[in-house]
Design an enzyme around this catalytic site. Sequence first.
Site, PDB file in Angstrom:
ATOM      1  N   ASP A   1       0.839  -1.211   0.000  1.00  8.00           N
ATOM      2  CA  ASP A   1       0.000   0.000   0.000  1.00  8.00           C
ATOM      3  C   ASP A   1       0.872   1.259   0.000  1.00  8.00           C
ATOM      4  O   ASP A   1       0.599   2.228  -0.716  1.00  8.00           O
ATOM      5  CB  ASP A   1      -0.897   0.033   1.245  1.00  8.00           C
ATOM      6  CG  ASP A   1      -1.613  -1.288   1.464  1.00  8.00           C
ATOM      7  OD1 ASP A   1      -1.892  -1.969   0.471  1.00  8.00           O
ATOM      8  OD2 ASP A   1      -1.869  -1.626   2.638  1.00  8.00           O
TER       9      ASP A   1
HETATM   10  O1  F1X Z   1      -8.453  -7.936   3.624  1.00  9.57           O
HETATM   11  P1  F1X Z   1      -7.676  -6.905   2.836  1.00  9.57           P
HETATM   12  O2  F1X Z   1      -8.469  -5.645   2.684  1.00  9.57           O
HETATM   13  O3  F1X Z   1      -7.161  -7.433   1.551  1.00  9.57           O
HETATM   14  O4  F1X Z   1      -6.371  -6.579   3.668  1.00  9.57           O
HETATM   15  C1  F1X Z   1      -6.444  -5.834   4.863  1.00  9.57           C
HETATM   16  C2  F1X Z   1      -5.059  -5.637   5.401  1.00  9.57           C
HETATM   17  O5  F1X Z   1      -4.451  -6.856   5.745  1.00  9.57           O
HETATM   18  O6  F1X Z   1      -4.255  -5.040   4.407  1.00  9.57           O
HETATM   19  C3  F1X Z   1      -3.420  -4.042   4.967  1.00  9.57           C
HETATM   20  C4  F1X Z   1      -2.014  -4.266   4.529  1.00  9.57           C
HETATM   21  O7  F1X Z   1      -1.917  -4.241   3.139  1.00  9.57           O
HETATM   22  C5  F1X Z   1      -3.641  -4.102   6.460  1.00  9.57           C
HETATM   23  O8  F1X Z   1      -3.510  -2.815   7.004  1.00  9.57           O
HETATM   24  C6  F1X Z   1      -5.020  -4.666   6.578  1.00  9.57           C
HETATM   25  O9  F1X Z   1      -5.284  -5.267   7.814  1.00  9.57           O
END
Ligand code: F1X
Length: 310
Positions: A254
């Site tokens: 991200d």
């Molecule tokens: O379930 P998703 O939305 O794919 O992933 C959520 C997540 O794991 O992604 C982020 C790290 O990339 C974390 O901050 C968050 O908890």
Amino acid sequence: MIYTLTANPAIDYNVSCDHLDANTVTRTRDAVYSPNGKGLNVSFTLDHYNVPTTILGFFAGFSGRFIVEGARERGVEVKPVWTEGITRVNVFLNAGEGVEYNMVNAGAAITPADEDAMVGLISSLEDLDCLVISGSLPPNTSNGFLRRVLETVRAKGSRFVLDISSTQLVDLLELEPLLIKPNDDELRDIFGLDVQPGDDGSAVSALADLHRRGAQNVLFTLGGAGAYFSNGEHVWFAHNTHKVKVLSTVCAGDSSLAAFLSIWGSEPDRVEDALKRSMATGANVVECPGLGDFAHVDEYQGYIDVRLVK
Ligand SMILES: O=P(O)(O)OC[C@@]1(O)O[C@H](CO)[C@@H](O)[C@@H]1O
């Protein structure tokens, strides 16, 4: 303004222990609770690089309030759609010796009325230049929700970026996203495209396939092995020549996307600079639980090698 949409935000609970053994008590240390979710991570990183950003998302219960208040305390505005239930808490356990356990939960279910509220909110935004949609969808999300959101964005003459692992990405590419950011697993699982690190030929042909399907630009990440960027005409490859000690890979993708956007989003000719900042940011983030404080990015940029592949 760059808005981010996190349909399924989370409190990330990062914690460490020396060993994880079954059927016994494990004493942990260094617990950190932080407001997260993929789009929030993008907004926090954009904000760090002084790019104006606002967070959109579905939030519920005490955990939802913690995230919204936490983001505002960091100085990033949030326009929440409040829903029933409790926003998820994801657990990231560092068990020593490079072993990570990532427990990512389903999240609080949303309703058709919640979806309508989000679409209404997006259509009311007067300063929407670009919407970055990141992460998973909460339980009960309708199949047409993402397409509805994207059509709303397009009707406003705004652009959008997709960083999603859903197989819906295949169909959504025809709406011509400004940028997508698949990783090697997503490319294989969603599109059946296999790219081995170091194999420029297979990367170039996979990227061409994504452009043919509608993606305007692609940032294709390979974790520690580097990243390709393709604008449909040229392809670049960037990698870090400096080894960092990996504590947690959570949030690295991200923050790399946001760091790339923080330059390329307003100056599309500065691909090399954007890739350097992107890779250096990701390298710094893996050294910390969560996003960390980006303290080594300037230093690490000097270790990023960028070459034109095509
Ligand atoms: O379930 P998703 O939305 O794919 O992933 C959520 C997540 O794991 O992604 C982020 C790290 O990339 C974390 O901050 C968050 O908890």
